[in-house]
Motif scaffolding. Structure first.
Motif, mmCIF file in Angstrom:
data_model
loop_
_atom_site.group_PDB
_atom_site.id
_atom_site.type_symbol
_atom_site.label_atom_id
_atom_site.label_comp_id
_atom_site.label_asym_id
_atom_site.label_seq_id
_atom_site.Cartn_x
_atom_site.Cartn_y
_atom_site.Cartn_z
ATOM 1 N N PRO A 79 70.977 53.772 -37.544
ATOM 2 C CA PRO A 79 70.533 53.248 -38.841
ATOM 3 C C PRO A 79 69.475 52.161 -38.664
ATOM 4 O O PRO A 79 69.574 51.321 -37.770
ATOM 5 C CB PRO A 79 71.811 52.670 -39.452
ATOM 6 N N GLU A 80 68.463 52.241 -39.503
ATOM 7 C CA GLU A 80 67.391 51.221 -39.533
ATOM 8 C C GLU A 80 66.622 51.117 -38.218
ATOM 9 O O GLU A 80 66.061 50.059 -37.913
ATOM 10 C CB GLU A 80 67.964 49.853 -39.928
ATOM 11 N N THR A 81 66.549 52.181 -37.431
ATOM 12 C CA THR A 81 65.760 52.149 -36.195
ATOM 13 C C THR A 81 64.299 52.503 -36.454
ATOM 14 O O THR A 81 63.489 52.472 -35.541
ATOM 15 C CB THR A 81 66.347 53.086 -35.116
ATOM 16 N N VAL A 95 59.448 51.748 -34.325
ATOM 17 C CA VAL A 95 60.586 52.600 -33.982
ATOM 18 C C VAL A 95 61.302 51.998 -32.774
ATOM 19 O O VAL A 95 60.675 51.704 -31.751
ATOM 20 C CB VAL A 95 60.125 54.036 -33.663
ATOM 21 N N THR A 96 62.614 51.816 -32.899
ATOM 22 C CA THR A 96 63.437 51.264 -31.821
ATOM 23 C C THR A 96 64.294 52.370 -31.233
ATOM 24 O O THR A 96 64.968 53.097 -31.960
ATOM 25 C CB THR A 96 64.344 50.135 -32.361
ATOM 26 N N ALA A 102 63.887 50.148 -26.307
ATOM 27 C CA ALA A 102 62.423 50.053 -26.337
ATOM 28 C C ALA A 102 61.953 50.084 -27.791
ATOM 29 O O ALA A 102 62.602 50.679 -28.658
ATOM 30 C CB ALA A 102 61.796 51.203 -25.558
ATOM 31 N N ILE A 103 60.818 49.435 -28.048
ATOM 32 C CA ILE A 103 60.246 49.404 -29.391
ATOM 33 C C ILE A 103 58.800 49.860 -29.304
ATOM 34 O O ILE A 103 58.035 49.365 -28.470
ATOM 35 C CB ILE A 103 60.308 47.987 -30.004
ATOM 36 N N VAL A 104 58.429 50.827 -30.164
ATOM 37 C CA VAL A 104 57.048 51.291 -30.213
ATOM 38 C C VAL A 104 56.495 51.147 -31.624
ATOM 39 O O VAL A 104 57.239 51.192 -32.610
ATOM 40 C CB VAL A 104 56.889 52.762 -29.739
#
Length: 146
Positions: A79-81, A95-96, A102-104
């Motif tokens: 949820p909420e990624t 986006v996590t 990782a976060i992009v």
């Protein structure tokens, strides 16, 4: 702070000026089949990526999912990624990875009923280092009919 990240922050800050009212064209489940033609023929499990998005005004939130063919590696998102902002037919999304954190940062563009996605920058590496976050790097996703 690098250029692309500053650009995204600016877009988010200015987005209320461009709000187009009631339209929510990014809402829905968007999918891409990542399997080869041979894997599809063999009906191999997994091998897909999905964005489940909800747009309220110009804000977007949601979940994502990605798996390799034969389910060797899976990112179940969560949820909420996915969080972002839309201006017209373009959205900047953060986006996590539920797999490794990782976060992009990426760009989603609506074009002829498809969602064209491209991850433009890795904001934060995942852990352990070297482990793939399994976030789709680039692709044309189609909206589910459900």
């Amino acid at each position: 702070m690098n250029f692309i990240f500053r650009k995204a922050v600016t877009l988010i800050a200015l987005a209320p000026c461009f709000c187009n009212g009631q339209q929510t064209p990014f809402s829905g489940n968007w999918n891409i089949d990542l399997r080869s033609a041979e894997e599809r023929k063999q009906n191999v499990d997994c091998g897909s990526a999905t964005f489940e998005l909800l747009q309220v005004g110009q804000r977007i939130s949601g979940n994502h999912y990605m798996s390799t063919p034969r389910c060797g590696r899976v990112n179940e998102g969560g949820p909420e990624t996915v969080k972002g902002i839309a201006v017209g037919s373009t959205a900047m999304l953060v986006v996590t990875s539920g797999r490794n954190g990782a976060i992009v940062l990426g760009r989603a563009k609506l074009n002829h009923g498809m969602l064209q996605w491209e991850a433009t920058e890795e904001i934060r590496s995942g852990e352990p280092e070297g482990d793939s976050p399994l976030i789709l790097s680039k692709g044309k996703l189609v909206r589910s009919k459900k």
